[in-house]
Enzyme design. Sequence first.
Site, PDB file in Angstrom:
ATOM      1  NE  ARG A 292      -2.247  -1.345   3.583  1.00  0.00           N
ATOM      2  CZ  ARG A 292      -1.650  -0.597   4.499  1.00  0.00           C
ATOM      3  NH1 ARG A 292      -1.661   0.725   4.399  1.00  0.00           N
ATOM      4  NH2 ARG A 292      -1.039  -1.136   5.528  1.00  0.00           N
TER       5      ARG A 292
ATOM      6  CE  LYS B 235      -6.089  -3.716   4.645  1.00  0.00           C
ATOM      7  NZ  LYS B 235      -6.262  -4.080   6.060  1.00  0.00           N
TER       8      LYS B 235
ATOM      9  CG  HIS C 117      -6.769  -2.845  10.307  1.00  0.00           C
ATOM     10  ND1 HIS C 117      -5.463  -2.418  10.335  1.00  0.00           N
ATOM     11  CD2 HIS C 117      -6.789  -3.879   9.438  1.00  0.00           C
ATOM     12  CE1 HIS C 117      -4.734  -3.160   9.518  1.00  0.00           C
ATOM     13  NE2 HIS C 117      -5.513  -4.053   8.971  1.00  0.00           N
TER      14      HIS C 117
ATOM     15  CB  CYS D  41       1.227  -6.629  13.948  1.00  0.00           C
ATOM     16  SG  CYS D  41       2.297  -5.216  13.670  1.00  0.00           S
TER      17      CYS D  41
ATOM     18  CE  LYS E 102      -5.662  -6.984  11.209  1.00  0.00           C
ATOM     19  NZ  LYS E 102      -4.432  -6.217  10.950  1.00  0.00           N
TER      20      LYS E 102
ATOM     21  CG  ASP F 185      -7.257  -7.155   7.299  1.00  0.00           C
ATOM     22  OD1 ASP F 185      -6.350  -6.834   8.098  1.00  0.00           O
ATOM     23  OD2 ASP F 185      -7.496  -6.517   6.259  1.00  0.00           O
TER      24      ASP F 185
HETATM   25  C1  OXD Z   1      -2.972  -4.617   5.383  1.00  0.00           C
HETATM   26  C2  OXD Z   1      -3.627  -5.799   4.810  1.00  0.00           C
HETATM   27  O1  OXD Z   1      -2.070  -4.047   4.745  1.00  0.00           O
HETATM   28  O2  OXD Z   1      -4.481  -6.365   5.501  1.00  0.00           O
HETATM   29  O3  OXD Z   1      -3.346  -4.217   6.489  1.00  0.00           O
HETATM   30  O4  OXD Z   1      -3.350  -6.172   3.668  1.00  0.00           O
HETATM   31 MN    MN Z   2      -4.981  -5.331   7.284  1.00  0.00          MN
END
Ligand code: OXD
Ligand code: MN
Length: 589
Positions: free
Chosen positions: A77, A214, A234, A258, A260, A283
């Site tokens: 991103r 997103k 998130h 991290c 998730k 997510d």
């Molecule tokens: C992020 C994803 O970048 O879930 O948070 O892809």
């Molecule tokens: Mn994410």
Amino acid sequence: MVENIGMHTSSNIHVREFVEKYSALCQPDQVVRCDGSEEEKQRLTQEAVTKGILTPLNAEKLPGCYYHRSNPNDVARVEQCTFICTPGPEEAGPTNNWADPREMTTKLHAMLEGSMRGRTMYVVPYLMGPAGSPLTKVGIEITDSIYVVLNMRIMARMGRVALDQLGTSDDFNRGIHSTLDCNPDRRFICHFPQTNTIISVGSGYGGNVLLGKKCLALRIGSWLGEHQGWMAEHMLILCVESPEGEKTYVAAAFPSACGKTNFAMMIAPDAFAGWKITTVGDDIAWLWPDANGQLRAINPENGYFGVAPGTNFASNPNAMRTIERDTIYTNVALLPDGDVWWEGKDGPPPANATDWQGRPWTPESKEKAAHPNSRFTAPMLNNPSLASEAGDAAGVPISAIIFGGRRATTMPLVFQAFNWTHGVYLGATMGSEMTAAAAGTVGQVRRDPMAMLPFCGYHMADYFNHWLSIRRKLIDPPRIFHVNWFRKNAAGEYLWPGFGENFRVLKWIVDRCRGRGKARETQVGWMPRYSEFDWRGLDFTREQWDELNKFDRAEWQRELLWQDELLLKLHDRLPKELIFQRELLISRL
Ligand code: OXD
Ligand code: MN
């Protein structure tokens, strides 16, 4: 002459007008309206293979799986290219890039003009959320990327189901995506909350182009949530089931990359026979206070777009089984037998591979074989630990909310907020070391409120206020916790084993929510004593525990100053509750 392929032209006049407007602008050779059918998947996959966009993987080891390499300039991103386009900059707030909606639309339309000549325009109707849920939203994404269509098909409920839910309504998100020439200078991901529109150009990377994820489910979603009384977060959602069959639902916000997905698919250590963790989402969570004052949540997605490196049978066996079939792998390394590999996969590194940029790779190579943000896109239904409630339109009742970051110092393993408002303060002041999921300096600690810094579609201080206002609609609000799996000692070694052992933390959290777990009051919140943790099956000494949970006043003072950086940015709209929480923390320190 534009040729129409696929399902009948939508009977929804608003969809038709939207598609006609953008096909006139982008001038594709043909328009393909996607219906989400299996036949369509086969056809588009075959076409992607013929064009070299996808490579079939080893059909025995990885049935139904395909490999994709992105442009090396397009692997994460890009927050600097992401804009919230509201009438005034104050609505987007100081944590977002803002652009004037008219000016930005003019600029983007100029880029889109003729951009699909020689290409196909795909029209992708999709649902975020299970059909029939009160929060479920319809999106229509127009894209010139067959890779996007095939990924959207995994990540969302795609095709006819969405048009059926839409009926004749005008209430859908309009998403326009064109890869253009994939030039970072012509890369813009723009959100227009007032018109429920997203325009994304110049990228093919998932987070920038799978517009349901997103862009709609978080940035536009958070804006809609503020106006409609719900929250787009998130967060993963999981269910902890005790041997007696008691189910407790937990939502947790950690920044990108991290853990998730690992936490959402966790397996309890062997010593906890009979305990089961199932995944509702990994997510994104959409949460709302129901008519009885209970916070409920759905996962709006239908698949997982997870980080591959570090995923293995020890860290996440459920993910490994999930991605054994029907998965699209992006930017991992390719093996001679059509298998895939990444750093941190089980077993020794392969003797030979082709790296994510298509170059020969051996264990002696200096660069990584897989990009650190290489990904898998896999259907949720593949997950052996999928919760039976994952597709429930009514969602699940949330008992606990967890915030966590990647912190080498300062933050103990786990503590509980004194109340909802204190919990909002913990979320609002969250910090984390940056990861490869976004372009930027990996390792640097930055404030990432509720893990929403890159995803909150409006003024962050108004977002905090929204969190506080939700409390007024809850009769028994979830308990809020802060966790940190990543604390290190002076030698740079992790102090906590993490992964499946995080179940011990989860169990303490569940016990706290159920009124069973004990804790002591500390300066920062309610903390477990060593004796209050369930240590069966793990050798972890009191000395290790004390180091893991050490309170260092100097570090906390520095932490407060760091927090101020964000709070000062938001000062003119910051809710007074958060200022009071800060004062209370100072007096406790
Ligand atoms: C992020 C994803 O970048 O879930 O948070 O892809
Ligand atoms: Mn994410």
